[in-house]
Design an enzyme around this catalytic site. Structure first.
Site, PDB file in Angstrom:
ATOM      1  N   LYS A 111       0.814  -1.217   0.000  1.00 37.78           N
ATOM      2  CA  LYS A 111       0.000   0.000   0.000  1.00 37.78           C
ATOM      3  C   LYS A 111       0.855   1.278   0.000  1.00 37.78           C
ATOM      4  O   LYS A 111       0.460   2.287  -0.578  1.00 37.78           O
ATOM      5  CB  LYS A 111      -0.963  -0.001   1.189  1.00 37.78           C
ATOM      6  CG  LYS A 111      -1.920  -1.198   1.204  1.00 37.78           C
ATOM      7  CD  LYS A 111      -2.710  -1.372  -0.081  1.00 37.78           C
ATOM      8  CE  LYS A 111      -3.373  -2.738  -0.173  1.00 37.78           C
ATOM      9  NZ  LYS A 111      -3.758  -3.113  -1.534  1.00 37.78           N
ATOM     10  N   GLU A 149      -2.835   8.353   7.738  1.00 39.01           N
ATOM     11  CA  GLU A 149      -3.458   9.143   6.685  1.00 39.01           C
ATOM     12  C   GLU A 149      -4.483  10.073   7.313  1.00 39.01           C
ATOM     13  O   GLU A 149      -5.089   9.727   8.329  1.00 39.01           O
ATOM     14  CB  GLU A 149      -4.186   8.169   5.750  1.00 39.01           C
ATOM     15  CG  GLU A 149      -4.167   8.542   4.303  1.00 39.01           C
ATOM     16  CD  GLU A 149      -4.746   7.405   3.460  1.00 39.01           C
ATOM     17  OE1 GLU A 149      -4.034   6.919   2.588  1.00 39.01           O
ATOM     18  OE2 GLU A 149      -5.901   7.003   3.703  1.00 39.01           O
ATOM     19  N   ARG A 183      -7.211  -7.558  -9.478  1.00 35.64           N
ATOM     20  CA  ARG A 183      -7.988  -8.797  -9.657  1.00 35.64           C
ATOM     21  C   ARG A 183      -9.415  -8.414 -10.020  1.00 35.64           C
ATOM     22  O   ARG A 183      -9.772  -7.248 -10.023  1.00 35.64           O
ATOM     23  CB  ARG A 183      -8.001  -9.569  -8.346  1.00 35.64           C
ATOM     24  CG  ARG A 183      -8.482  -8.664  -7.204  1.00 35.64           C
ATOM     25  CD  ARG A 183      -8.836  -9.382  -5.951  1.00 35.64           C
ATOM     26  NE  ARG A 183      -8.958  -8.466  -4.828  1.00 35.64           N
ATOM     27  CZ  ARG A 183     -10.056  -7.827  -4.478  1.00 35.64           C
ATOM     28  NH1 ARG A 183     -11.149  -7.983  -5.189  1.00 35.64           N
ATOM     29  NH2 ARG A 183     -10.087  -7.019  -3.442  1.00 35.64           N
TER      30      ARG A 183
END
Lengths: 489, 168
Positions: free
Chosen positions: A120, A203, A294
């Site tokens: 990430k 964040e 995916r």
């Protein structure tokens, strides 16, 4: 029939997605093979596949994560390609690499792309360095000594996230800056436990945003297109429950901007195959959240509005074919809503439920992607998703009504599900008006709670009338009543 | 005679009395609904008539459990047979054995072997269909054997606890 470099595809997955992939493989004239754990022996995918190969593990989940057994099964089935589905090994670069090394095609992007987007922090840095918007953040490994002070400088509320995370696991919201260090320690231990990775980042937490994602598709010729967005804001504990396309929150200008941003990110990553770029949307601004390399659970809503079979496109891309359409050929038509049928009880804090499926019937007129069959035992060994019900109508209002009618027509006896909860959401005024965000269900706990008195007397009446003993003790009385009646006459 | 039907862990007392041909009055604790009638079509479906309205009903009967689907809602109702309880009280021998009223899992065991218990005492807590139920002793005695451990699952009618009359 188009010629393919492979004639058999092994599906390294289970449940509804394995069954859904088999349907497309059949349509393409390809043979399907599945691996399965013993507990899934009676599942639809096992009976539908041309070949089903038993695998095992110390838990059923472990079986589906066993790369060596899956590759051996692929060889045994003569599979020239492996489709990983979603979850399990689908975003593990080492699985893709092992498949390719075994001389089998991997239906998904290149292992390097999976690796880039799977980390990430790397993904976030990559997106930012290519000039795309990300939420303000502090990354621990940039300078561990100043991590806490850099995080404090962003200002609350903050979201502490494990670098290896997915599905909301290990994420912690910090509203009081004094709680930051405690939250960091907890998130670190959870990150280590769930993902074997202690790295963290912090964040800026956006309160009550929308979760909007864009479907992209790339081929090995450098063509990249988007298939519009999906709105996935109806969530509980970061788990999606209802998804739709298009998003009711976007103007044509905003839609164009977010879709082009997603294509830009995919292009920068030289993305080949189907992928999804997830964004947080708040006050007209988008921030990159992550890219899923995916097929998504909610891909059917995109298929319904575009008429494009995403699994077929994945197979074509892997077979080295050029995309058969340009961006301008892709048109959004009507509105699609998907609801996820889970084996869980929203009324009791979403606890997982289990039981044998005694009776199963689905409504007609909607798309059903189901992973269960009558007689099958639902266990708590896997993710609780049982099936998806997808409605496609000319307008959002009609799609909501169709989905609502359909979910009420799902007859599943023997294992408690969230079906009536889904119907309550689809009847809720905020949902109907398209006004919701990721905190919608937490702000409206009455939707999950339901009303235990609803329709109760009809259930009690049914139980009384269906129970022989109750009927018999009533029928014992009329003899007396009847004779009394005659006497009076 | 009142019958007992349990829904979501709550006991509901009810009984039927005859109304017009084939229909009944449904007596609940505080009110009466009538007429009620049920026309069965096929193995698992029927139409319920309740106070002038009709509802399509899908159902499966599994022992004492009645799984019912009406208008998008599914509930599991459990019927407690008053005659069976009565029979147990009459038969001295069988009352020493406590059987499982439904399949489930042992949550907690409240007694240990050799412990004297009186009628109505909690013996164990079981869970079935996500409902927790306390298994109580039907008479005075001494705990002889506990047939399952906590966390173990059992089938309907399995012997859970055996009591003995006398302290050994």
């Amino acid at each position: 029939m188009h010629t393919m470099p492979f004639d058999t595809v092994l599906i390294a997955n289970r449940g509804e997605i394995a069954a859904r992939i088999i349907k497309t493989l059949r349509k393409l004239g390809l043979r399907s093979a599945v691996v399965y754990d013993e507990v899934d022996a009676r599942s639809p995918a096992v009976s539908m596949a041309d070949t089903a190969i038993l695998i095992s593990g110390h838990t059923p989940i472990a079986a589906y994560l066993d790369i060596a057994q899956i590759i051996a099964a692929a060889h045994k089935a003569g599979a020239g390609a492996v489709h990983p589905g979603y979850g399990f090994l689908s975003e593990q670069a080492q699985f893709a690499t092992a498949v390719i090394k075994a001389g089998i095609a991997f239906i998904g992007p290149a292992p390097e792309t999976i690796e880039l987007m799977g980390d990430k922090i790397r993904a976030r840095n990559f997106v930012q360095s290519n000039g795309f918007p990300v939420a303000q953040s502090a990354i621990e490994e940039d300078d561990p000594a100043t991590f806490v002070s850099r995080a404090r400088a962003i200002g609350t509320p903050l979201l502490v996230k494990p670098s290896g995370g997915a599905g909301g696991k290990g994420m912690r919201i910090v509203r009081d800056v004094d709680a930051l260090e405690g939250a960091i320690e907890q998130a670190r231990s959870e990150g280590q436990r769930y993902f074997g990775d202690h790295r963290l980042y912090v964040e800026r937490y956006i309160e009550n945003p929308r979760h909007i994602e864009v479907q992209v598709l790339g081929d090995s010729f450098g063509n990249i297109v988007h298939l519009f967005e999906r709105e996935c804001s109806v969530q509980r504990r970061f788990q999606k429950i209802i998804e739709e396309a298009p998003s009711p929150a976007l103007s044509p200008e905003l839609r164009k901007r977010v879709c082009e941003t997603a294509v830009g990110i995919a292009r920068a990553a030289n993305y080949q195959n189907a992928g999804t770029v997830e964004f947080i949307f708040d006050a007209g601004e988008f921030y990159f959240l992550e890219m899923n390399t995916r097929l998504q659970v909610e891909h059917p809503v995109t298929e319904m509005i575009t008429g494009i079979d995403l699994v077929a496109e994945q197979v074509y891309a892997t077979a080295g074919r050029e995309l058969g359409f340009a961006q301008s050929d892709i048109v959004s038509n009507g509105h699609a809503i998907e609801v996820r049928l889970y084996a869980e009880a929203p009324e009791r804090g979403y606890v997982p439920t289990s039981g044998k499926v005694l009776l199963l019937e689905y409504p007609s007129g909607v798309r059903i992607d189901s992973g269960i069959t009558q007689g099958q035992q639902i266990t708590t060994a896997f993710d609780p998703m049982l099936a998806k019900i997808i409605a496609h109508s000319p307008t959002r209002t009609l799609a909501t009504a169709t989905a609502n009618h359909a979910i009420q027509g799902v007859i599943l006896l023997g294992c408690e599900t969230n079906a009536s909860f889904l119907a309550r959401i689809l009847s809720d005024e905020s949902f109907v008006r398209g006004q919701f965000h990721t905190g919608y269900l937490e702000e409206n706990p009455h939707i999950a709670a339901g009303n235990p008195a609803t329709g109760l007397s009809a259930f009690l009446a049914s139980a009384a009338l269906l129970t022989r003993q109750v009927r018999e003790s009533a029928d014992a009385v009329p003899a007396l009543h009847a004779s009394l009646g005659h006497w009076r006459n | 005679m009142y019958h007992s039907v349990e829904v979501d862990g709550v006991d509901h007392q009810l009984w039927l009395s005859p109304c017009q041909s084939g229909s009944y009055h449904l007596h609940l604790r505080d009110h009466v609904i009538s007429p009620v009638a049920f026309a069965q079509y096929g193995e698992n479906s029927g139409v319920l008539t309740i106070a002038g309205e009709t509802e399509r009903v899908r159902f499966v009967i599994e022992g004492d459990l009645i799984h019912v689907h009406i208008r998008g809602m599914t509930r599991v109702l459990r019927y407690s047979d008053p005659l069976r309880t009565l029979a147990c009280v009459k038969q001295e021998e069988s009352s020493l054995i406590t059987r499982a009223p439904m399949p489930g899992v042992v949550v907690t065991i409240a007694v240990s072997p050799g412990q004297p218990v009186s009628a109505g005492a909690a013996l164990m807590m079981i869970e079935s269909m996500k409902l927790e139920t306390v298994i109580r002793s039907s008479q005075d005695g001494v705990v002889d054997r506990i047939h399952f451990k906590e966390g173990e699952s059992f089938e309907r009618e399995a012997v859970l606890i055996t009591l003995s009359k006398e302290r050994r």
